[in-house]
Write an enzyme that holds these catalytic residues in place. Sequence first.
Site, mmCIF file in Angstrom:
data_model
loop_
_atom_site.group_PDB
_atom_site.id
_atom_site.type_symbol
_atom_site.label_atom_id
_atom_site.label_comp_id
_atom_site.label_asym_id
_atom_site.label_seq_id
_atom_site.Cartn_x
_atom_site.Cartn_y
_atom_site.Cartn_z
ATOM 1 N N SER A 1 9.835 -4.757 5.409
ATOM 2 C CA SER A 1 9.252 -5.069 4.103
ATOM 3 C C SER A 1 10.256 -4.965 2.961
ATOM 4 O O SER A 1 10.018 -5.496 1.878
ATOM 5 C CB SER A 1 8.051 -4.157 3.827
ATOM 6 N N LYS B 1 8.730 1.545 -1.030
ATOM 7 C CA LYS B 1 8.454 0.357 -1.837
ATOM 8 C C LYS B 1 9.028 0.531 -3.242
ATOM 9 O O LYS B 1 9.400 1.631 -3.650
ATOM 10 C CB LYS B 1 6.940 0.106 -1.940
#
Length: 207
Positions: free
Chosen positions: A124, A161
């Site tokens: 990701s 993230k």
Amino acid sequence: MRPLTPRQEEVLQLIKTTMLETGMPPTRAEIARHLGFKSANAAEEHLKALARKGAIEILPGTSRGIRLTEPLEDQLEDQGLPLIGRVAAGEPILAQEHVEMHYKVDPSLFKPSADFLLRVSGMSMKDIGILDGDLLAVHKTTDVHNGQVVVARVDEDVTVKRLERKGRQVVLHAENEDFQPIKVDLATQPFNIEGIAVGVIRNADWM
């Protein structure tokens, strides 16, 4: 002591941890069970390799016949950064049971200094060079700002993230267009910041 492979480091770290917790080294069967070896014989082969490299001495005639060649206290002072594995819900990320092993990396190589390593799972964050299997160096802090890459705990999951705060909502952005942002309602969802990313160690560098 000659350099160890990552697997040998795991075995050596297990020996140290067991000695700290119980006062005695593990048996071959215990090593095999903890590290997923198929048999105690596989553990024995790793112990022999550690002995050849000068990390331990093997004492014949006893199942716990393992002796460290350097005092445990001296090694603990220089054991490096803890590598955090799977994190159980509700427990501190640096709890002893989460530490898979230690890597001899100088924390001061990173700015700010690193407190632990986290193994990256998934792609990701690939667009900024954080790849599956990499070791992410993390500075433990809750003082974070929009735009920083953070290690966050959402419900029962730990994720890496880019942070964006929007009032009572947090949005965690991936660096890969195949992944949707994670939106967190702070009023209803458990959310904690564990730290900020301060560097990446490519997984292949340790093989």
